[in-house]
Design a protein around this motif. Structure first.
Motif, PDB file in Angstrom:
ATOM      1  N   SER A  16      80.251  37.086 -31.168  1.00 24.33           N
ATOM      2  CA  SER A  16      79.349  37.390 -29.725  1.00 24.33           C
ATOM      3  C   SER A  16      79.955  37.852 -29.464  1.00 24.33           C
ATOM      4  O   SER A  16      79.497  39.155 -27.996  1.00 24.33           O
ATOM      5  CB  SER A  16      79.118  35.554 -28.811  1.00 24.33           C
ATOM      6  OG  SER A  16      78.759  35.068 -30.156  1.00 24.33           O
TER       7      SER A  16
ATOM      8  N   ASN B 242      78.201  41.620 -28.168  1.00 25.25           N
ATOM      9  CA  ASN B 242      77.896  41.932 -26.167  1.00 25.25           C
ATOM     10  C   ASN B 242      78.680  43.588 -25.695  1.00 25.25           C
ATOM     11  O   ASN B 242      78.410  44.666 -25.160  1.00 25.25           O
ATOM     12  CB  ASN B 242      78.375  40.987 -25.245  1.00 25.25           C
ATOM     13  CG  ASN B 242      77.983  39.798 -25.472  1.00 25.25           C
ATOM     14  OD1 ASN B 242      76.581  40.450 -25.611  1.00 25.25           O
ATOM     15  ND2 ASN B 242      78.661  39.015 -25.232  1.00 25.25           N
TER      16      ASN B 242
ATOM     17  N   ALA C 212      74.710  37.401 -25.062  1.00 21.41           N
ATOM     18  CA  ALA C 212      75.165  36.490 -26.445  1.00 21.41           C
ATOM     19  C   ALA C 212      76.408  35.296 -25.424  1.00 21.41           C
ATOM     20  O   ALA C 212      77.456  36.374 -24.622  1.00 21.41           O
ATOM     21  CB  ALA C 212      75.802  36.372 -27.618  1.00 21.41           C
TER      22      ALA C 212
ATOM     23  N   VAL D  23      79.379  33.443 -24.235  1.00 21.45           N
ATOM     24  CA  VAL D  23      80.988  33.540 -25.373  1.00 21.45           C
ATOM     25  C   VAL D  23      81.457  32.426 -24.995  1.00 21.45           C
ATOM     26  O   VAL D  23      82.191  31.762 -23.487  1.00 21.45           O
ATOM     27  CB  VAL D  23      82.083  34.901 -24.575  1.00 21.45           C
ATOM     28  CG1 VAL D  23      82.949  35.170 -25.464  1.00 21.45           C
ATOM     29  CG2 VAL D  23      80.974  36.121 -25.234  1.00 21.45           C
TER      30      VAL D  23
ATOM     31  N   THR E 249      77.452  29.016 -31.391  1.00 21.22           N
ATOM     32  CA  THR E 249      76.764  30.448 -31.137  1.00 21.22           C
ATOM     33  C   THR E 249      75.712  29.562 -32.905  1.00 21.22           C
ATOM     34  O   THR E 249      75.557  28.750 -33.646  1.00 21.22           O
ATOM     35  CB  THR E 249      76.029  31.640 -31.666  1.00 21.22           C
ATOM     36  OG1 THR E 249      76.944  31.814 -31.331  1.00 21.22           O
ATOM     37  CG2 THR E 249      75.449  32.059 -32.430  1.00 21.22           C
TER      38      THR E 249
ATOM     39  N   ASP F 174      73.709  38.015 -34.425  1.00 21.04           N
ATOM     40  CA  ASP F 174      74.901  37.233 -33.998  1.00 21.04           C
ATOM     41  C   ASP F 174      73.912  36.291 -34.495  1.00 21.04           C
ATOM     42  O   ASP F 174      73.245  35.326 -34.192  1.00 21.04           O
ATOM     43  CB  ASP F 174      75.163  37.929 -32.897  1.00 21.04           C
ATOM     44  CG  ASP F 174      76.168  36.147 -32.709  1.00 21.04           C
ATOM     45  OD1 ASP F 174      77.482  36.296 -33.425  1.00 21.04           O
ATOM     46  OD2 ASP F 174      76.265  36.228 -31.428  1.00 21.04           O
TER      47      ASP F 174
END
Length: 488
Positions: free
Chosen positions: A256, A260, A268, A270, A277, A296
């Motif tokens: 993630s 980004n 996403a 983190v 995720t 992702d």
């Protein structure tokens, strides 16, 4: 020639400065004239623009008039109701055959109110036109010989182009790039096919009109050309539809964070908590004219968590469909054996794998470490093109990664061919034609009878003709033009 006249909004739905309505067909001028207050359109030169008003001539009884009495004589006199002005417009006229559809055509530019556009269409339909179907203007251009089928498809590609590369490829095809290539191949094949057909007519006399040596030389050249065109599809498909890039790794590998970093935004979530995720996150990033769809995914591991397990399964599905795989690992939380095992499990011939040694801000990124040397000795060059040290957290070498992605797409280009295949239908037709050519080569090599040669040559010609539309059917045409927007 089509007998009915069609109309449709040619500009995008919604409010804008200007909207355009297209009208095409035998009665285009007369139908528009009924609602146009200005010059007599049929008397004007083609490719000219005329100022005026669109009016709605209200009906008043069967003869569009009403009776009133003269106050002095009391005698009845007729008067026409005043037409209602709908909008101030500019009308462009294109006389057959010098128009997109080769029919008489009119384009009405009006103030871009959706209501006004709808009102004008209603008036046109009331006066004898009908609403066009999806892609019907382009289909008429094809049916009337203005363009071939591959050029018609390139128009849809041009409209859908989202970057410079896809625009250039679509424009090349619109100008007849692939059509010219196919026409040359078909002409060469047709000459030999005619000679083979002639041999069939004189089969009892056992004569050969077609020089088999020259024929083998030609078939070899055509085989090579068809293979080049077919191979260009990998690059063309990447340009047209983008490249799917799956970001894969163990939980907490930094997937993630990498997404980004690539997007330069916090897309996403983190977290230091492994398994954050659960579902896939997809974003598009254009790099040097090519669209990359980054995905992702959930960290791949065995888990008893039902929701996380679904995410892991989705991650594996994305691996199966991706063209590029970014596999993140780090020397702190991974072993060389884990990395090697993962790549061997998911590697396939058409998958470009980039191994990303992440978190080099923590492990100093020693490119000669025993850990990396073991991976290289086991995997490179058979399974991976590159191992790159990065820090997704600190953006270290992210630009180098982007360049590697762009270079990969450029490497798909064929050196010998400027024509690029972007259409799945064209690719399949080329493959079928190539198969037929191969069977002809085999037949000649084994001195097989003329009837088979003639059959396979006709098959190759037919499949090539499918690309330009010389051989097609209503179902294929319906599928193609159904994907067009109405008004094109």
């Amino acid at each position: 020639m089509n007998q009915d006249t069609i109309c449709a909004l040619a500009t995008a739905n919604g409010m804008g400065a200007i909207g355009i309505i297209r009208v095409s067909g035998n009665e285009a001028f007369s139908i528009v004239q009924k609602c146009f207050k200005g010059k007599t359109l049929a008397q004007q030169p083609s490719h000219t623009i005329h100022y005026g008003y669109i009016v709605d001539r209200q009906e008043a009884g069967s003869n569009e008039s009403e009776m009133m009495f003269n106050e002095k004589s009391l005698s009845p006199i007729a008067y026409c109701l005043q037409p209602e002005i709908i909008d101030e417009v500019m009308v462009s006229i294109f006389k057959a055959p010098k128009s997109f559809t080769t029919e008489d055509s009119v384009e009405i530019a009006f103030h871009g109110s959706p209501y006004i556009g709808k009102k004008i269409l209603e008036i046109l339909i009331k006066n004898g036109a009908r609403m066009a179907k999806a892609g019907e203007f382009t289909m008429r251009a094809f049916m009337n010989g203005r363009i071939d089928l591959s050029q018609a498809e390139s128009i849809a590609d041009l409209i859908a182009s989202e970057n410079e590369a896809s625009r250039k490829v679509a424009m090349q095809q619109l100008k007849g790039g692939i059509s010219q290539e196919i026409a040359q191949l078909r002409e060469q094949l047709l000459n030999f096919t005619s000679l083979i057909e002639l041999e069939l007519d004189f089969s009892e006399e056992d004569v050969e009109f077609a020089d088999r040596t020259a024929m083998k030389t030609l078939l070899s050249a055509i085989h090579h050309k068809l293979s080049d065109l077919k191979e260009s599809f990998q690059y063309g498909n990447a340009i047209k539809n983008g490249v799917e890039v799956a970001i894969i790794g163990k939980p907490n590998a930094g997937k993630s964070t990498l997404l980004n970093a690539l997007l330069k935004e916090e897309r996403a979530i983190v977290s230091d908590i492994a398994g954050t995720t659960r579902d896939t996150i997809e974003e598009v990033l254009h790099i040097e004219g090519t669209a990359f769809r980054f995905i992702d995914t959930a960290g791949i591991r065995d888990t008893a968590d039902e929701i996380e397990a679904i995410g892991v399964q989705k991650a594996k599905e994305k691996i199966a469909s991706a063209k590029i795989l970014l596999y993140l690992f780090d020397e702190i939380d991974s072993t060389a054996e884990e990395v090697i095992s993962f790549v061997k499990e998911f590697w396939r011939k058409d998958l470009h794998i980039i191994l990303l040694n992440n978190k080099i801000d923590l492990n100093a990124g020693d490119l000669e470490s025993e850990f990396l040397q073991k991976i290289k000795s086991e995997l490179v060059p058979d399974f991976s093109h590159i191992i790159l040290g990065i820090s997704a957290k600190d953006n270290t070498n992210i630009e180098i990664l982007k360049q590697e992605l762009s270079d990969y797409v450029q490497s798909l280009k064929t050196d010998e061919n400027n024509v690029v295949i972007t259409n799945q239908r064209h690719y399949e037709a080329l493959q079928k034609s190539l198969d037929a050519i191969h069977r002809v080569e085999e037949a000649i090599a084994h001195h097989i009878q003329t009837e088979l040669l003639a059959y396979e040559l006709r098959s190759a010609l037919e499949h090539l003709g499918e690309i330009s539309g010389e051989f097609t059917n209503d179902e294929v045409l319906g599928n193609i033009f159904a994907n067009f927007c109405i008004g094109k």
